[in-house]
Scaffold this motif. Structure first.
Motif, mmCIF file in Angstrom:
data_model
loop_
_atom_site.group_PDB
_atom_site.id
_atom_site.type_symbol
_atom_site.label_atom_id
_atom_site.label_comp_id
_atom_site.label_asym_id
_atom_site.label_seq_id
_atom_site.Cartn_x
_atom_site.Cartn_y
_atom_site.Cartn_z
ATOM 1 N N UNK A 1 0.774 -1.236 0.000
ATOM 2 C CA UNK A 1 0.000 0.000 0.000
ATOM 3 C C UNK A 1 0.810 1.294 0.000
ATOM 4 N N UNK A 2 2.112 1.239 0.278
ATOM 5 C CA UNK A 2 2.847 2.481 0.504
ATOM 6 C C UNK A 2 4.146 2.606 -0.287
ATOM 7 N N UNK A 3 4.774 1.499 -0.620
ATOM 8 C CA UNK A 3 6.111 1.559 -1.219
ATOM 9 C C UNK A 3 6.123 2.334 -2.528
ATOM 10 N N UNK A 4 5.062 2.232 -3.310
ATOM 11 C CA UNK A 4 5.065 2.827 -4.653
ATOM 12 C C UNK A 4 5.291 4.335 -4.626
ATOM 13 N N UNK A 5 4.827 5.004 -3.581
ATOM 14 C CA UNK A 5 4.971 6.464 -3.566
ATOM 15 C C UNK A 5 6.395 6.916 -3.217
ATOM 16 N N UNK A 6 7.240 5.972 -2.819
ATOM 17 C CA UNK A 6 8.630 6.312 -2.507
ATOM 18 C C UNK A 6 9.610 5.860 -3.584
ATOM 19 N N UNK A 7 9.144 5.128 -4.571
ATOM 20 C CA UNK A 7 10.074 4.533 -5.534
ATOM 21 C C UNK A 7 10.700 5.541 -6.485
ATOM 22 N N UNK A 8 10.133 6.729 -6.616
ATOM 23 C CA UNK A 8 10.792 7.755 -7.431
ATOM 24 C C UNK A 8 12.074 8.239 -6.768
ATOM 25 N N UNK A 9 12.162 8.096 -5.456
ATOM 26 C CA UNK A 9 13.299 8.633 -4.705
ATOM 27 C C UNK A 9 14.228 7.573 -4.133
ATOM 28 N N UNK A 10 13.729 6.327 -4.012
ATOM 29 C CA UNK A 10 14.526 5.288 -3.363
ATOM 30 C C UNK A 10 14.397 3.959 -4.096
ATOM 31 N N UNK A 11 15.483 3.191 -4.074
ATOM 32 C CA UNK A 11 15.394 1.763 -4.353
ATOM 33 C C UNK A 11 14.975 1.075 -3.051
ATOM 34 N N UNK B 1 17.613 12.861 15.400
ATOM 35 C CA UNK B 1 16.546 13.529 14.648
ATOM 36 C C UNK B 1 15.757 12.530 13.798
ATOM 37 N N UNK B 2 16.430 11.553 13.230
ATOM 38 C CA UNK B 2 15.791 10.470 12.492
ATOM 39 C C UNK B 2 14.860 9.679 13.409
ATOM 40 N N UNK B 3 15.353 9.314 14.580
ATOM 41 C CA UNK B 3 14.530 8.562 15.529
ATOM 42 C C UNK B 3 13.317 9.394 15.958
ATOM 43 N N UNK B 4 13.532 10.681 16.211
ATOM 44 C CA UNK B 4 12.437 11.559 16.627
ATOM 45 C C UNK B 4 11.362 11.641 15.544
ATOM 46 N N UNK B 5 11.776 11.721 14.291
ATOM 47 C CA UNK B 5 10.814 11.810 13.195
ATOM 48 C C UNK B 5 9.950 10.552 13.124
ATOM 49 N N UNK C 1 10.109 9.607 5.041
ATOM 50 C CA UNK C 1 9.744 11.023 4.931
ATOM 51 C C UNK C 1 10.857 11.904 5.488
ATOM 52 N N UNK C 2 11.502 11.457 6.561
ATOM 53 C CA UNK C 2 12.645 12.219 7.093
ATOM 54 C C UNK C 2 13.781 12.273 6.083
ATOM 55 N N UNK C 3 14.086 11.142 5.458
ATOM 56 C CA UNK C 3 15.152 11.128 4.451
ATOM 57 C C UNK C 3 14.817 12.028 3.267
ATOM 58 N N UNK C 4 13.526 12.123 2.921
ATOM 59 C CA UNK C 4 13.120 13.002 1.811
ATOM 60 C C UNK C 4 13.421 14.461 2.141
ATOM 61 N N UNK C 5 13.285 14.832 3.423
ATOM 62 C CA UNK C 5 13.597 16.219 3.785
ATOM 63 C C UNK C 5 15.082 16.517 3.605
ATOM 64 N N UNK C 6 15.918 15.501 3.734
ATOM 65 C CA UNK C 6 17.360 15.703 3.542
ATOM 66 C C UNK C 6 17.722 15.830 2.072
#
Length: 304
Positions: free
Chosen positions: A101-111, A213-217, A297-302
């Motif tokens: 349900x969720x992986x597809x929306x991240x595949x433009x940015x991540x393997x 900060x990653x853990x907090x997110x 989502x945290x990694x996307x902000x970076x």
């Protein structure tokens, strides 16, 4: 708090005969093939699904990994692992739900790489250990005696994947105190000391790369779907001092933990509490998915 265990001799480590006695007492409760493999193979149009190994116990258990079909070497790769402890149900089904349900929306940015269930025998028998009474999540090191860990590590070496993030999905359950810690003490010939089971979700970060900060997110994302465990009266979770709200740290490499198996700079282990009075299987799965998405989502902000 101490308790006895029905196998072994108090104060003496288990012999091979004791381990065999324990193994023979385990019962199959559910189907890895029906509940994990079939839903995973149903995703073969969206992801590459490969069998990377097999465990030969009372029966053969094929081991699977799912990864992005449109793999691009210029994109960072992320790793999700579930079922290192097979009894921790929401980790396995959280990994599957993320893929579904969720992986597809991240595949433009991540393997994306997902190992949904490293310990299928543990899944079927609702166990922390493998049949040899070994804890896979203390076995992620070279020449590992646990085939669940060894075959995973060999696959990472063969693929030569490099990861920016690794989230390992786990649970802390009431059975940690009623069954698994007493069994561990009996196996090792030690006195058992139970810990306070945290009432809620928490994270275990890597003390060598804590990434607060990653853990907090991740904690902030999970708090939207389930409650975060408060610290006990000693400001600890499972006997470990709090690093921040909902987060403790372990030395993953020293302990042979799965989250220490790669060089990823952003790593964590989730801990869902399925025995909470307010928990449901769906809520526990939602917490695991929120943790993965919160980390991504945290990694996307970076990247911005």
């Amino acid at each position: 708090m101490t308790s006895s265990y029905p196998i072994g001799i108090a104060g003496q480590p288990w012999t091979t005969e004791h381990k065999t006695q324990w193994h023979k007492a385990q019962i199959l409760h559910r189907s890895y093939q029906q509940q994990v493999v079939e839903p995973l193979l149903a995703l073969s149009e969206q992801f590459c699904i490969e069998q990377y190994g097999e465990l030969s116990y009372q029966q053969n258990y094929p081991l699977y990994v799912a990864f992005s079909k449109n793999w691009h070497s210029d994109k960072p790769a992320i790793l999700v692992t579930g079922g290192v402890h097979g009894y921790e149900t929401s980790g396995i089904h959280g990994a599957l739900a993320f893929l579904q349900h969720h992986a597809s929306r991240y595949e433009d940015n991540f393997n994306i790489v997902v190992f949904p269930c490293l310990s299928p025998w543990g899944y079927e028998t609702i166990n922390r250990w493998n049949p040899a009474a070994l804890d896979p999540n203390r076995s992620f090191y070279p020449q590992s005696p646990a085939p669940e860990a060894a075959q995973f590590l060999q696959t990472l070496a063969n693929k030569q994947w490099q990861f920016v993030m690794h989230i390992d999905l786990h649970e802390t359950t009431d059975t940690d105190n009623s069954e698994f810690r007493p069994a561990l003490a009996a196996r090792d010939g030690k006195e058992n000391h139970n810990w306070n089971i945290p009432d809620g979700f928490y994270l275990v970060g890597h003390s060598e790369k804590p990434q607060p900060q990653f853990q907090h997110a991740i904690i902030a994302a999970v708090a939207k779907v389930t409650h975060i465990a408060p610290a006990d009266e000693n400001h600890c979770l499972i006997g470990v001092p709090l690093e921040q709200f909902g987060v403790i740290n372990y030395d993953a490499g020293k302990l042979g933990l799965c989250m220490g198996a790669t060089n990823a700079p952003y790593v964590t282990t989730t801990e869902v509490y399925p025995d909470s009075a307010t928990a449901t299987p769906e809520n526990c799965i939602a917490g695991q998915v929120a943790a993965i998405c919160g980390g991504l989502d945290y990694l996307l902000t970076l990247q911005q």
